[in-house]
Design an enzyme around this catalytic site. Structure first.
Site, short mmCIF file in Angstrom:
data_model
loop_
_atom_site.label_atom_id
_atom_site.label_comp_id
_atom_site.label_asym_id
_atom_site.label_seq_id
_atom_site.Cartn_x
_atom_site.Cartn_y
_atom_site.Cartn_z
N ASP A 1 30.79 22.21 28.23
CA ASP A 1 30.31 23.04 27.12
C ASP A 1 28.80 22.87 27.09
O ASP A 1 28.29 21.82 26.69
CB ASP A 1 30.96 22.56 25.82
CG ASP A 1 30.43 23.32 24.59
OD1 ASP A 1 29.54 24.18 24.74
OD2 ASP A 1 30.93 23.03 23.48
N LYS B 1 22.47 29.91 20.60
CA LYS B 1 21.58 28.74 20.56
C LYS B 1 20.35 29.02 21.42
O LYS B 1 19.22 28.92 20.95
CB LYS B 1 22.30 27.49 21.08
CG LYS B 1 23.68 27.25 20.47
CD LYS B 1 23.62 26.79 19.02
CE LYS B 1 24.94 26.89 18.28
NZ LYS B 1 26.02 26.09 18.76
N TRP C 1 31.40 18.53 18.59
CA TRP C 1 31.93 19.62 19.42
C TRP C 1 32.92 19.11 20.44
O TRP C 1 33.96 19.73 20.68
CB TRP C 1 30.78 20.41 20.06
CG TRP C 1 29.97 21.14 19.03
CD1 TRP C 1 28.66 20.95 18.74
CD2 TRP C 1 30.45 22.15 18.13
NE1 TRP C 1 28.28 21.78 17.71
CE2 TRP C 1 29.35 22.53 17.31
CE3 TRP C 1 31.67 22.76 17.92
CZ2 TRP C 1 29.45 23.49 16.31
CZ3 TRP C 1 31.78 23.73 16.92
CH2 TRP C 1 30.68 24.08 16.13
C1 LIG Z 1 27.51 25.89 18.40
C2 LIG Z 1 28.34 25.16 19.36
C3 LIG Z 1 29.70 25.46 19.55
C4 LIG Z 1 30.41 26.52 18.73
O1 LIG Z 1 30.01 27.79 19.16
P1 LIG Z 1 30.64 29.11 18.55
O2 LIG Z 1 30.00 30.17 19.38
O3 LIG Z 1 30.27 29.15 17.10
O4 LIG Z 1 32.11 29.05 18.75
C5 LIG Z 1 30.41 24.74 20.49
N1 LIG Z 1 29.82 23.79 21.22
C6 LIG Z 1 28.51 23.47 21.08
C7 LIG Z 1 27.91 22.41 21.93
C8 LIG Z 1 27.74 24.15 20.14
O5 LIG Z 1 26.44 23.84 19.99
#
Ligand SMILES: *Cc1c(COP(=O)(O)O)cnc(C)c1O
Length: 353
Positions: free
Chosen positions: A168, A192, A100
């Site tokens: 993030d 998540k 990511w």
């Molecule tokens: C799942 C995830 C993403 C991507 O998320 P989307 O909502 O599918 O764009 C980005 N960063 C992390 C750390 C993730 O776990």
């Protein structure tokens, strides 16, 4: 019926009590005769849900007054573009600890000069890369608090001096208390740990609501989104409501201090099991093992396949590792009850024997 435990990395399981409440209120929200899904985002009914959700989230996370909370769509990956479009003036620092973080860098490169302050080394046991090669003139420093794919998590907040820190937090948001004042901006998609796919939360400090790059679409403009209280267009209203239910559920569990304790207990049981059997191995240094996504390996592919199929027979589902790294991944977000981890551990003990 034997219990089913869903270890999916995302979209992931929701707390059972929250699903029950969604079901109970689906057709008739609190005696209104209406579903939350079928009312205007500008109605009094939704306005109350929206405000309550934000107030409760602010209380739960102790979000200081000089931060805005935005309820957006587009997923965390839209933030990979929105962050540089709004905050990047010249150059920014990025820390690459996995897939990511890497994808965030690739996207940000479209908008300016990106310095990779540190990059994970996958040889042997992976750890948080040091030292950080930070530029004091950078617009911001970006990192991924928990790398969902390889299972590497920061157990500390990196020290970046006066430069705004952007995180993030998609896969560990609300899993423990966090000092919001250390951050300029935090984002997390909901599927998540805080809801289901379609909603992305952004927490942004006042002074970072600046004029973005000229070409920035209005829908990507943090300042405009904050001014409209995330109601510039139709936001994902039902997701917003469900995240509100989850925030209330977290309060009922005892708040984030309690969640941290429970999550710690869950994850320690799992790593202890991996460490006591020779047939399982984890490739992350203990100082940064993820508390949300536990990744481990069996000696070969045939054993991995057998593990997954025997686990599924026991109701332990969605344990397959991400295709990039293979192996097994057990995602144990807030909603995963301790009994689910216990069931997995006892299966792993039996399988090892
Ligand atoms: C799942 C995830 C993403 C991507 O998320 P989307 O909502 O599918 O764009 C980005 N960063 C992390 C750390 C993730 O776990």
């Amino acid at each position: 019926m034997k219990p089913i435990y869903n270890f999916s990395p995302g979209p992931a399981m929701l707390p059972h009590a929250v699903m029950k409440q969604m079901q109970a209120e689906l057709l008739d929200f609190q005696g209104t005769g209406l579903s939350v899904m079928e009312v205007s985002h500008r109605s009094a009914l939704f306005e109350k849900i929206a405000q309550e959700t934000e107030q409760n989230l602010r209380a739960l996370l102790k979000i200081p007054k000089n931060y805005h909370v935005l309820f957006l769509s587009g997923g965390a990956r839209s933030q990979f573009s929105m962050v540089p479009m709004n905050l990047l003036h010249g150059t920014a620092d990025y820390i690459d600890t996995g897939l990511w973080g890497h994808l965030a860098i690739e996207e940000a490169k479209r908008y300016g000069d990106i310095n990779v302050a540190a990059r994970i080394n996958y040889e042997g046991v992976a750890t948080i890369p040091t030292p950080l090669n930070l530029n004091p003139k950078a617009s911001y420093v970006h990192y991924t608090t928990n790398e969902t794919v390889n299972g590497l998590e920061f157990h500390h907040i990196p020290d970046v001096g006066e430069v705004p820190l952007v995180a993030d937090m998609s896969s560990d948001f609300l899993s423990r208390p966090v000092d919001i004042s250390r951050f300029g901006l935090i984002y997390a998609s909901a599927q998540k740990n805080i809801g289901f796919a379609g909603l992305t939360l952004v927490i942004i400090r006042d002074d970072l609501l600046q004029e973005p790059m000229l070409m920035t679409p209005s829908m990507f403009n943090y300042k405009k989104l904050a001014e409209s209280h995330s109601l510039m267009n139709t936001p994902p209203t039902y997701n917003w409501y469900v995240t509100g239910l989850i925030v209330k559920w977290l309060q009922q569990q005892g708040g984030l201090e309690t969640m941290e304790k429970i999550n710690k207990r869950k994850v320690e049981k799992l790593y202890a099991c991996i460490d006591r059997h020779d047939c399982y191995s984890n490739r992350i240094d203990p100082s940064c093992r993820s508390r949300m996504n536990v990744v481990f390996y069996l000696p070969d592919e045939a054993e991995t396949v057998r593990f997954l199929s025997e686990a599924a027979e026991r109701g332990l589902l969605n344990l397959k590792g991400h295709k990039r790294v293979g192996g097994i991944r057990a995602s144990i977000y807030n909603a995963m009850p301790e009994a689910g981890v216990d069931a997995l551990v006892s299966f792993m003990d039996a399988f090892a024997a």
